[in-house]
Design a protein around this motif. Structure first.
Motif, PDB file in Angstrom:
ATOM      1  N   ALA A 189       0.812  -1.215   0.000  1.00 54.36           N
ATOM      2  CA  ALA A 189       0.000   0.000   0.000  1.00 54.36           C
ATOM      3  C   ALA A 189       0.848   1.269   0.000  1.00 54.36           C
ATOM      4  O   ALA A 189       0.330   2.354  -0.264  1.00 54.36           O
ATOM      5  N   SER A 190       2.141   1.120   0.313  1.00 48.25           N
ATOM      6  CA  SER A 190       3.046   2.283   0.271  1.00 48.25           C
ATOM      7  C   SER A 190       3.561   2.541  -1.134  1.00 48.25           C
ATOM      8  O   SER A 190       4.392   3.427  -1.335  1.00 48.25           O
ATOM      9  N   HIS A 191       3.073   1.759  -2.123  1.00 47.31           N
ATOM     10  CA  HIS A 191       3.379   1.930  -3.546  1.00 47.31           C
ATOM     11  C   HIS A 191       4.872   1.809  -3.849  1.00 47.31           C
ATOM     12  O   HIS A 191       5.472   2.706  -4.443  1.00 47.31           O
ATOM     13  N   PRO A 192       5.502   0.706  -3.462  1.00 46.66           N
ATOM     14  CA  PRO A 192       6.926   0.525  -3.742  1.00 46.66           C
ATOM     15  C   PRO A 192       7.186   0.293  -5.227  1.00 46.66           C
ATOM     16  O   PRO A 192       6.362  -0.301  -5.927  1.00 46.66           O
ATOM     17  N   VAL A 193       8.324   0.746  -5.688  1.00 46.79           N
ATOM     18  CA  VAL A 193       8.714   0.539  -7.080  1.00 46.79           C
ATOM     19  C   VAL A 193       9.168  -0.908  -7.255  1.00 46.79           C
ATOM     20  O   VAL A 193       9.881  -1.455  -6.412  1.00 46.79           O
ATOM     21  N   GLY A 194       8.740  -1.549  -8.337  1.00 36.18           N
ATOM     22  CA  GLY A 194       9.226  -2.883  -8.665  1.00 36.18           C
ATOM     23  C   GLY A 194       8.374  -4.037  -8.171  1.00 36.18           C
ATOM     24  O   GLY A 194       8.625  -5.193  -8.545  1.00 36.18           O
ATOM     25  N   LEU A 195       7.360  -3.771  -7.351  1.00 39.95           N
ATOM     26  CA  LEU A 195       6.502  -4.846  -6.849  1.00 39.95           C
ATOM     27  C   LEU A 195       5.532  -5.261  -7.949  1.00 39.95           C
ATOM     28  O   LEU A 195       4.728  -4.462  -8.422  1.00 39.95           O
ATOM     29  N   GLN A 196       5.596  -6.554  -8.343  1.00 40.70           N
ATOM     30  CA  GLN A 196       4.776  -7.043  -9.446  1.00 40.70           C
ATOM     31  C   GLN A 196       3.459  -7.667  -8.995  1.00 40.70           C
ATOM     32  O   GLN A 196       2.462  -7.607  -9.710  1.00 40.70           O
ATOM     33  N   SER A 197       3.471  -8.288  -7.833  1.00 41.51           N
ATOM     34  CA  SER A 197       2.230  -8.861  -7.319  1.00 41.51           C
ATOM     35  C   SER A 197       2.386  -9.142  -5.833  1.00 41.51           C
ATOM     36  O   SER A 197       3.500  -9.162  -5.295  1.00 41.51           O
ATOM     37  N   LEU A 198       1.254  -9.384  -5.200  1.00 34.54           N
ATOM     38  CA  LEU A 198       1.208  -9.652  -3.764  1.00 34.54           C
ATOM     39  C   LEU A 198       0.524 -10.993  -3.547  1.00 34.54           C
ATOM     40  O   LEU A 198      -0.543 -11.263  -4.116  1.00 34.54           O
ATOM     41  N   ILE A 199       1.143 -11.859  -2.742  1.00 32.99           N
ATOM     42  CA  ILE A 199       0.559 -13.148  -2.394  1.00 32.99           C
ATOM     43  C   ILE A 199       0.351 -13.174  -0.887  1.00 32.99           C
ATOM     44  O   ILE A 199       1.304 -13.040  -0.122  1.00 32.99           O
ATOM     45  N   LEU A 200      -0.877 -13.331  -0.468  1.00 33.67           N
ATOM     46  CA  LEU A 200      -1.224 -13.318   0.952  1.00 33.67           C
ATOM     47  C   LEU A 200      -1.667 -14.710   1.377  1.00 33.67           C
ATOM     48  O   LEU A 200      -2.598 -15.274   0.796  1.00 33.67           O
ATOM     49  N   GLU A 201      -1.013 -15.256   2.375  1.00 35.54           N
ATOM     50  CA  GLU A 201      -1.372 -16.560   2.912  1.00 35.54           C
ATOM     51  C   GLU A 201      -2.046 -16.365   4.266  1.00 35.54           C
ATOM     52  O   GLU A 201      -1.401 -16.023   5.249  1.00 35.54           O
ATOM     53  N   ASN A 202      -3.365 -16.549   4.299  1.00 36.13           N
ATOM     54  CA  ASN A 202      -4.128 -16.409   5.536  1.00 36.13           C
ATOM     55  C   ASN A 202      -3.745 -15.135   6.296  1.00 36.13           C
ATOM     56  O   ASN A 202      -3.326 -15.180   7.456  1.00 36.13           O
ATOM     57  N   ALA A 203      -3.895 -14.011   5.635  1.00 34.63           N
ATOM     58  CA  ALA A 203      -3.533 -12.714   6.221  1.00 34.63           C
ATOM     59  C   ALA A 203      -4.766 -11.828   6.345  1.00 34.63           C
ATOM     60  O   ALA A 203      -5.628 -11.834   5.466  1.00 34.63           O
ATOM     61  N   HIS A 204      -4.834 -11.066   7.422  1.00 31.41           N
ATOM     62  CA  HIS A 204      -5.986 -10.204   7.697  1.00 31.41           C
ATOM     63  C   HIS A 204      -5.776  -8.827   7.058  1.00 31.41           C
ATOM     64  O   HIS A 204      -4.727  -8.205   7.232  1.00 31.41           O
TER      65      HIS A 204
END
Length: 248
Positions: free
Chosen positions: A86-101
């Protein structure tokens, strides 16, 4: 041959080594597993506040010259990964969340959680770690664990520092986390949400997120709260398929 890069963030009480079995199933992926502040080899790096985490992770990536990457976080690691994304980092292509709130939406829920985490933090600070862990792993979210698995986790997690755990629990309490559900709905970042079939709480969270957010892909696997421990093969297969959709 260029390989996709996957940065791995473990959960509360864990360590970078928690990902070793999953990493073995991803030989064509460059996996970077980090010890979160207050854990593993980073017990002296406790955060002062949760808002410090994006800066900490940015430094870790810079040291490794990591420019394009995917970010996978489990439980606490997933919440921190979400905050970082959510801080909009450069270079992040995707987010994978494993059982995260994604975050609590009411003041009442936040008050209850801060009280609960404060009680646990006092116990981590004052009591024998093995006794606190014995009670910790009796919580409903860990109901899929067998007695043998509980004992194994208690033994492994007893290597942590009481004070460092207490600090991290207070600092990174879910009650102190922003509610990122609104951000997820408006973000264009591709998100893969992994949940366990036996983890009713997070299966419901994942189902709600996927229903409200078109860029969220929900995948439910056999198992409970910790999928990379109990079903690493299945989880790795899903991750491989997910990463294949991205250029690298």
């Amino acid at each position: 041959m260029t390989r996709p890069t996957l940065v791995l963030l473990h959960g509360f009480l864990g360590a970078a080594d928690d990902w070793s079995t999953l990493r073995e199933q991803l030989p064509k992926v460059q996996c970077i597993a980090l010890d979160l502040p207050g854990h593993g080899q980073a017990t002296a790096q406790c955060l002062r506040q949760m808002a410090d985490f994006p800066g900490w992770l940015t430094q870790q990536l810079a040291r490794r010259q990591t420019r394009q990457y995917h970010l996978l976080g489990y439980s606490l690691g997933g919440r921190l990964a979400l905050q970082f994304a959510a801080s909009h980092p450069v270079g992040l292509q995707s987010l994978i969340l494993e059982n995260a709130h994604p975050g609590l939406s009411t003041v009442a829920d936040r008050q209850l959680r801060i009280q609960s985490d404060a009680r646990w933090a006092r116990r981590f600070h004052r009591e024998a770690l093995t006794q606190v862990l014995a009670d910790w792993y009796q919580q409903p979210v860990f109901q899929d664990l067998s007695p043998t698995e509980r004992e194994q986790l208690i033994t492994a997690r007893s290597q942590n520092s009481n004070r460092a755990l207490a600090k991290m629990l207070c600092c990174c309490s879910l009650a102190r986390q922003a509610d990122y559900q609104g951000w997820i709905k408006t973000s264009t970042l591709p998100i893969l949400y992994l949940c366990g079939e036996q983890d009713r709480k997070f299966r419901q969270i994942g189902t709600q997120l996927a229903a409200a957010c078109p860029q969220v892909q929900l995948t439910c696997l056999a198992g409970g709260h910790n999928l990379h421990r109990v079903t690493p093969n299945s989880m790795a297969a899903v991750i491989r398929q997910w990463l294949n959709a991205f250029p690298f």
